[in-house]
Design an enzyme around this catalytic site. Structure first.
Site, short mmCIF file in Angstrom:
data_model
loop_
_atom_site.label_atom_id
_atom_site.label_comp_id
_atom_site.label_asym_id
_atom_site.label_seq_id
_atom_site.Cartn_x
_atom_site.Cartn_y
_atom_site.Cartn_z
N ILE A 1 0.83 -1.20 0.00
CA ILE A 1 0.00 0.00 0.00
C ILE A 1 0.87 1.25 0.00
CG2 ILE A 1 -1.83 1.26 1.19
CD1 ILE A 1 -2.74 -1.35 2.44
N ILE B 1 3.24 -6.77 9.47
CA ILE B 1 1.85 -6.97 9.07
C ILE B 1 1.42 -8.44 9.03
CG2 ILE B 1 1.81 -4.86 7.73
CD1 ILE B 1 2.10 -6.61 5.20
N TYR C 1 -0.75 -9.88 16.49
CA TYR C 1 -0.73 -8.76 15.55
C TYR C 1 -1.87 -7.79 15.86
CZ TYR C 1 -1.83 -6.17 11.30
OH TYR C 1 -2.15 -5.17 10.41
N ASN D 1 -9.06 -5.15 4.30
CA ASN D 1 -8.54 -6.12 3.33
C ASN D 1 -8.25 -5.52 1.96
OD1 ASN D 1 -10.51 -7.81 5.30
ND2 ASN D 1 -8.68 -8.99 4.77
N ALA E 1 4.83 -1.24 9.63
CA ALA E 1 4.37 -2.22 10.61
C ALA E 1 4.88 -3.60 10.26
CB ALA E 1 2.84 -2.24 10.66
N ASP F 1 14.98 2.49 11.28
CA ASP F 1 14.06 1.57 11.94
C ASP F 1 13.07 2.36 12.78
OD1 ASP F 1 13.04 -0.48 13.94
OD2 ASP F 1 14.33 -1.72 12.69
N SER G 1 21.24 -4.15 4.27
CA SER G 1 22.52 -4.03 3.56
C SER G 1 22.37 -4.16 2.06
CB SER G 1 23.51 -5.08 4.08
OG SER G 1 22.97 -6.39 3.89
N GLY H 1 20.23 -2.66 0.22
CA GLY H 1 19.80 -1.41 -0.40
C GLY H 1 18.47 -1.52 -1.12
#
Length: 332
Positions: free
Chosen positions: A20, A91, A155, A184, A89, A67, A43, A45
């Protein structure tokens, strides 16, 4: 109702490299926003699905790698920003079963870092992206924003915690935040972890389509409509402090969905229930069906792409890739 984003408005998108997130980034750049992207450092990239965007879109992006659990990094990313779209997140629900602590740290504490970054930067708006999973199985349908919350997975618990952190800062400090709850979302670029993508990928490769439970019902929303709701949540002044469901108000069973996809492909699908793909019985959310009335009234938003049309667009995208796929894990 008021709103209207001006040209060159600076936005930060966390989770910009995700499914998204990449669609949101593209829409923002095309709409005249200056976009800063927060991506999880790696690392390699890799930029996730941002690599799928046209070169002129990629060239316009300010990419920051780090982060969400690093509070100072997040605060630095928020400096000079008008609107923060917080999508970053962990997910995966199955991942949350085996790594609940990591899921909570990223989704809840990472959200706290974003909230504090927004406050320190005095940003105009935070659009916090939640999920319909916070509702658990429907106790009434359609489900409005006042439906009870139930954490049927680690979650979901982490996202409820994040939602309540945002709510607490709205009430305690007047945080200029809006919480949006997509139901959804699906479309091009979605990884095969998601049910529509996994059906299409397996079907186009031929042979049996292996799925988990076929009885749950879901309200599937095309990604372009979801992104449009996010942008309206950023633009509309009256939305501040609110929570908004972004769904179609139509649900479909997973078994029915597989049959629809088979019809589009032109081949009846052989569906096999795979126990390894099923969630624990009490963790499976049986039904999600949105009431999007508040989003229609306040945001002036409504879904424009039907499930059938969205499936056709998604299938065309899969066919363009020869049913091959490479994707990054949850992009932060």
């Amino acid at each position: 109702m008021s709103g209207g984003a001006g040209a060159s408005r600076p936005a930060l998108v966390t989770g910009a490299g995700g499914f998204i997130g990449s669609h949101l980034v593209e829409a923002l750049v095309r709409g005249g926003w200056d976009v800063r992207c927060l991506l999880r450092y790696g690392s390699s990239g890799d930029t996730g699905f941002l690599g799928e965007l046209p070169a002129e879109i990629r060239g316009a992006l300010d990419i920051r790698r780090g982060d969400l659990t690093d509070a100072e990094f997040v605060a630095d990313c928020c400096r000079g920003i008008d609107t923060v779209f917080h999508l970053g997140a962990r997910i995966s629900i199955p991942y949350s079963y085996v790594a609940p602590r990591d899921t909570f740290q990223v989704n809840a504490l990472g959200t706290l870092n974003v909230i504090e970054g927004v406050r320190r930067a005095d940003a105009r708006r935070l659009v916090h992206v939640s999920t319909s999973e916070v509702f658990g199985s429907a106790v009434r349908v359609p489900m409005d924003e006042d439906h009870r919350l139930k954490a049927q997975s680690p979650y979901a618990a982490s996202k409820i915690a994040a939602d309540k952190l945002v709510e607490s800062y709205v009430c305690s400090f007047g945080l200029p935040a809006v919480t949006v709850r997509p139901f959804n979302t699906f479309g091009p670029r979605q990884s095969p972890r998601a049910v529509i993508s996994t059906i299409m990928e397996q079907a186009l490769r031929g042979g049996v389509v292996r799925l988990g439970s076929l009885w749950p019902r879901r309200d599937f929303t095309y990604v372009g409509d979801t992104v449009g709701g996010f942008i309206r949540a950023a633009e509309v002044a009256e939305a501040a402090g609110g929570e908004f469901n972004l769904g179609t108000g139509r649900d479909v069973g997973i078994g029915e969905l597989a049959a629809m996809i088979g019809d589009l492909i032109g081949t009846p699908l052989e569906i096999v229930a795979d126990d390894r793909r099923e969630r624990p019985a009490d963790s499976e959310v049986s039904r999600l069906l949105s009431d999007n009335g508040r989003a229609r009234r306040v945001l002036g938003w409504e879904p424009r792409v039907s499930l059938e049309e969205g499936l056709r667009r998604t299938l065309d995208w899969w066919r363009s890739r020869d049913a091959s796929f490479g994707w990054a894990d949850d992009a932060l």
